[in-house]
Design a protein around this motif. Structure first.
Motif, PDB file in Angstrom:
ATOM      1  N   ILE A 176       0.834  -1.202   0.000  1.00 28.73           N
ATOM      2  CA  ILE A 176       0.000   0.000   0.000  1.00 28.73           C
ATOM      3  C   ILE A 176       0.869   1.254   0.000  1.00 28.73           C
ATOM      4  O   ILE A 176       0.749   2.100  -0.858  1.00 28.73           O
ATOM      5  N   ARG A 177       1.760   1.360   0.984  1.00 24.97           N
ATOM      6  CA  ARG A 177       2.645   2.518   1.071  1.00 24.97           C
ATOM      7  C   ARG A 177       3.755   2.236   2.067  1.00 24.97           C
ATOM      8  O   ARG A 177       3.695   1.254   2.807  1.00 24.97           O
ATOM      9  N   GLU A 195      -5.248 -11.846   6.133  1.00 30.81           N
ATOM     10  CA  GLU A 195      -6.462 -11.174   5.653  1.00 30.81           C
ATOM     11  C   GLU A 195      -6.687  -9.872   6.414  1.00 30.81           C
ATOM     12  O   GLU A 195      -7.762  -9.586   6.915  1.00 30.81           O
ATOM     13  N   GLY A 196      -5.625  -9.080   6.490  1.00 35.12           N
ATOM     14  CA  GLY A 196      -5.708  -7.786   7.163  1.00 35.12           C
ATOM     15  C   GLY A 196      -4.501  -6.939   6.819  1.00 35.12           C
ATOM     16  O   GLY A 196      -3.511  -7.422   6.250  1.00 35.12           O
ATOM     17  N   VAL A 197      -4.576  -5.647   7.169  1.00 35.89           N
ATOM     18  CA  VAL A 197      -3.467  -4.734   6.941  1.00 35.89           C
ATOM     19  C   VAL A 197      -2.405  -4.966   8.013  1.00 35.89           C
ATOM     20  O   VAL A 197      -2.722  -5.080   9.190  1.00 35.89           O
ATOM     21  N   GLU A 210       9.342  -9.388  -6.148  1.00 39.72           N
ATOM     22  CA  GLU A 210       8.219  -8.754  -6.838  1.00 39.72           C
ATOM     23  C   GLU A 210       7.543  -9.775  -7.742  1.00 39.72           C
ATOM     24  O   GLU A 210       8.193 -10.427  -8.559  1.00 39.72           O
ATOM     25  N   LEU A 211       6.226  -9.921  -7.580  1.00 43.26           N
ATOM     26  CA  LEU A 211       5.472 -10.906  -8.348  1.00 43.26           C
ATOM     27  C   LEU A 211       4.904 -10.288  -9.620  1.00 43.26           C
ATOM     28  O   LEU A 211       4.689  -9.068  -9.680  1.00 43.26           O
ATOM     29  N   PRO A 212       4.621 -11.096 -10.645  1.00 44.03           N
ATOM     30  CA  PRO A 212       4.103 -10.556 -11.908  1.00 44.03           C
ATOM     31  C   PRO A 212       2.630 -10.171 -11.847  1.00 44.03           C
ATOM     32  O   PRO A 212       2.079  -9.707 -12.836  1.00 44.03           O
ATOM     33  N   GLU A 213       1.993 -10.366 -10.700  1.00 39.28           N
ATOM     34  CA  GLU A 213       0.567 -10.036 -10.592  1.00 39.28           C
ATOM     35  C   GLU A 213       0.371  -8.676  -9.923  1.00 39.28           C
ATOM     36  O   GLU A 213       1.176  -8.268  -9.078  1.00 39.28           O
ATOM     37  N   PRO A 214      -0.702  -7.950 -10.292  1.00 36.49           N
ATOM     38  CA  PRO A 214      -0.922  -6.627  -9.695  1.00 36.49           C
ATOM     39  C   PRO A 214      -1.337  -6.730  -8.226  1.00 36.49           C
ATOM     40  O   PRO A 214      -1.923  -7.729  -7.803  1.00 36.49           O
ATOM     41  N   ALA A 215      -0.980  -5.698  -7.459  1.00 39.01           N
ATOM     42  CA  ALA A 215      -1.415  -5.615  -6.060  1.00 39.01           C
ATOM     43  C   ALA A 215      -2.875  -5.202  -6.033  1.00 39.01           C
ATOM     44  O   ALA A 215      -3.283  -4.279  -6.735  1.00 39.01           O
ATOM     45  N   ARG A 216      -3.669  -5.915  -5.215  1.00 40.04           N
ATOM     46  CA  ARG A 216      -5.096  -5.608  -5.134  1.00 40.04           C
ATOM     47  C   ARG A 216      -5.541  -5.536  -3.670  1.00 40.04           C
ATOM     48  O   ARG A 216      -6.337  -6.374  -3.223  1.00 40.04           O
ATOM     49  N   PRO A 217      -5.041  -4.554  -2.894  1.00 38.79           N
ATOM     50  CA  PRO A 217      -5.522  -4.424  -1.514  1.00 38.79           C
ATOM     51  C   PRO A 217      -6.973  -3.965  -1.514  1.00 38.79           C
ATOM     52  O   PRO A 217      -7.384  -3.200  -2.397  1.00 38.79           O
ATOM     53  N   PRO A 218      -7.791  -4.425  -0.565  1.00 43.52           N
ATOM     54  CA  PRO A 218      -9.181  -3.966  -0.502  1.00 43.52           C
ATOM     55  C   PRO A 218      -9.249  -2.447  -0.356  1.00 43.52           C
ATOM     56  O   PRO A 218      -8.334  -1.826   0.206  1.00 43.52           O
ATOM     57  N   SER A 219     -10.313  -1.876  -0.854  1.00 44.06           N
ATOM     58  CA  SER A 219     -10.427  -0.405  -0.856  1.00 44.06           C
ATOM     59  C   SER A 219     -10.357   0.186   0.542  1.00 44.06           C
ATOM     60  O   SER A 219      -9.766   1.242   0.751  1.00 44.06           O
ATOM     61  N   GLU A 224      -5.548   6.576   4.115  1.00 44.90           N
ATOM     62  CA  GLU A 224      -4.302   7.124   4.665  1.00 44.90           C
ATOM     63  C   GLU A 224      -4.157   6.814   6.146  1.00 44.90           C
ATOM     64  O   GLU A 224      -3.064   6.606   6.650  1.00 44.90           O
ATOM     65  N   ALA A 225      -5.263   6.832   6.884  1.00 38.84           N
ATOM     66  CA  ALA A 225      -5.178   6.653   8.337  1.00 38.84           C
ATOM     67  C   ALA A 225      -5.216   5.191   8.755  1.00 38.84           C
ATOM     68  O   ALA A 225      -5.096   4.874   9.928  1.00 38.84           O
ATOM     69  N   ALA A 226      -5.373   4.300   7.790  1.00 38.10           N
ATOM     70  CA  ALA A 226      -5.552   2.892   8.150  1.00 38.10           C
ATOM     71  C   ALA A 226      -4.251   2.254   8.580  1.00 38.10           C
ATOM     72  O   ALA A 226      -3.214   2.442   7.973  1.00 38.10           O
TER      73      ALA A 226
END
Length: 333
Positions: A176-177, A195-197, A210-219, A224-226
Motif C-alpha cells: 500500500i505505502r 487477511e488484514g493490513v 516482486e510478483l508478476p501479478e498486480p497488487a489488489r488491496p481492498p479499498s 491514509e489513516a488505516a
C-alpha cells in the motif's frame, strides 16, 4: 512520506509556475494537463491558497483567483523565482536528506545522495557542471524490491522476521505505502495470509520478490489513516489490562499503551494490545513488580506460571550452592 502525498506535493510546487505560464486557463484544461480530476484540482488550489512564506499574513500567502472557468495567480510569494538557500537552510536540507537516505525505503538513496552532493557543491561554490563524486548504492536488495513493487503496483512475496514472535515466515502481500513509525520505516500492506493490513519493518524483511501479478488491496485498506498503529485497533488482537506503579510511568511513553484510569497513589491503569501471549508475558516479567497484569485470564496465568518457574529455578540454584562443600583457603605457611 507516502507516494500519494509526495506526488501531490510535487504537483502543488509546480502549480504556481504552471498557472503563471497559463493565465486564465480553465479548470478542465488544467486538470487534463496535470493528470488529475477537476475535483482534485480545485482541492489542490484551495490547499495552495493557504501556502506561502513564513509570517503567513495576507502579504505572505500565495494568492489566487480561481473558479472552474478561469484560474489566475495574483501573488506568487516568490514561487516564480529560483530558490536561493541561506547557509542555515542548506545545512538543514542536507541533514534532512541524509536522514531520509539512512531510513530504508523512504527515498532512493542514490537520488538523495546526488541531491545532497549538488547542494554541497553550491554551498562550496563549485560550478554546477563539475562532475559529482560517485555515490555507492547501499540499499538492501529487499528494500529495492519493495520500492519497485510499490512503484509498479505489484504484489510481493516476503520472507519476514517477526521480533514479537521470534519466527521467520513467508507470505504474499499487496503493498500500500511506506510509512515512518517511531523512526523506523515500515511497508504497510494487505497480508493475504492474515487477511488484514499489517506493517512490516523494512530492516526485518529478509527477502522480497516482486510478483508478476498486480497488487489488489481492498479499498478500505488503502485509507491514509488505516493501520498506522502496529495492531490497527483490531478487536481480534488480545488486550492486556495493566496496573503501572508510579515509578514505572515511563513505560506509557515507550510502549503503545492507552491509559484508562489514574489512582490517588500515583499508579495508572492502562491497556495494551499484544500479538502473542508468550511475548507479552516475557515483556511483563521484565518489569518485575513495577507492572501488574489483571487481564485477560490467560495472560495472568502465563505470567504467574513463568514467575513461579523462575523462583523455583533460583531456589534450586541456591540449594545447589549450599550443597557444595566449603573450600578452605589456606594462606602461605
Amino acid at each position: 512520506m507516502s507516494g500519494r502525498l509526495s506526488t501531490r506535493l510535487s504537483r502543488l510546487l509546480n502549480m504556481v509556475p504552471y498557472f503563471l505560464a497559463h493565465p486564465g486557463i480553465s479548470a478542465a484544461e488544467a486538470a487534463d494537463d496535470l493528470g488529475v480530476t477537476t475535483k482534485q484540482l480545485m482541492s489542490d488550489l484551495n490547499q495552495l491558497w493557504m501556502c506561502g512564506l513564513p509570517g503567513y499574513g495576507p502579504g505572505d500567502l500565495i494568492d489566487l483567483s480561481f473558479s472552474e472557468e478561469s484560474i489566475e495567480v495574483t501573488f506568487s510569494a516568490g514561487m516564480d523565482r529560483p530558490l536561493r538557500l541561506t547557509s542555515t537552510e542548506a545545512t538543514a536540507l542536507l541533514v534532512a536528506l541524509r536522514s531520509l537516505a539512512d531510513l530504508p525505503g523512504m527515498v532512493d538513496p542514490s537520488a538523495a545522495h546526488s541531491a545532497g552532493a549538488k547542494i554541497e557543491s553550491a554551498i562550496a561554490g563549485v560550478p554546477a557542471h563539475a562532475p559529482a563524486a560517485p555515490v555507492a548504492r547501499v540499499e538492501a536488495p529487499a528494500v529495492t524490491a519493495v520500492r519497485s513493487a510499490l512503484a509498479g503496483n505489484r504484489a510481493l512475496r516476503l520472507v519476514y522476521y517477526s521480533a514479537s514472535r521470534d519466527v521467520v515466515s513467508e507470505r504474499v502481500v499487496d503493498p500500500i505505502r511506506i510509512v515512518l513509525v517511531d523512526n523506523n520505516s515500515y511497508l504497510q500492506a494487505w497480508c493475504r495470509q492474515a487477511e488484514g493490513v499489517r506493517l512490516f519493518r523494512l530492516d526485518r524483511i529478509e527477502e522480497a520478490v516482486e510478483l508478476p501479478e498486480p497488487a489488489r488491496p481492498p479499498s478500505h485498506a488503502t485509507d491514509e489513516a488505516a493501520a498506522l498503529d502496529l495492531f490497527s485497533g483490531d478487536s481480534a488482537v488480545p488486550l492486556a489490562r495493566l496496573r503501572i506503579h508510579p515509578d514505572y510511568a515511563w513505560v506509557l511513553d515507550q510502549y503503545p499503551m492507552q491509559r484508562i484510569a489514574a489512582y490517588p497513589d500515583g499508579s495508572v491503569e492502562a491497556t495494551m494490545r499484544f500479538a502473542t501471549l508468550d511475548w507479552m508475558a516475557r515483556l511483563l516479567l521484565g518489569f518485575g513488580s513495577g507492572v501488574t497484569v489483571s487481564g485477560p485470564p490467560e495472560l495472568v496465568s502465563a505470567v504467574r506460571e513463568r514467575s513461579s518457574a523462575a523462583l523455583e529455578a533460583y531456589r534450586a540454584l541456591a540449594d545447589t550452592d549450599l550443597a557444595r562443600p566449603a573450600i578452605e583457603e589456606v594462606g602461605p605457611a
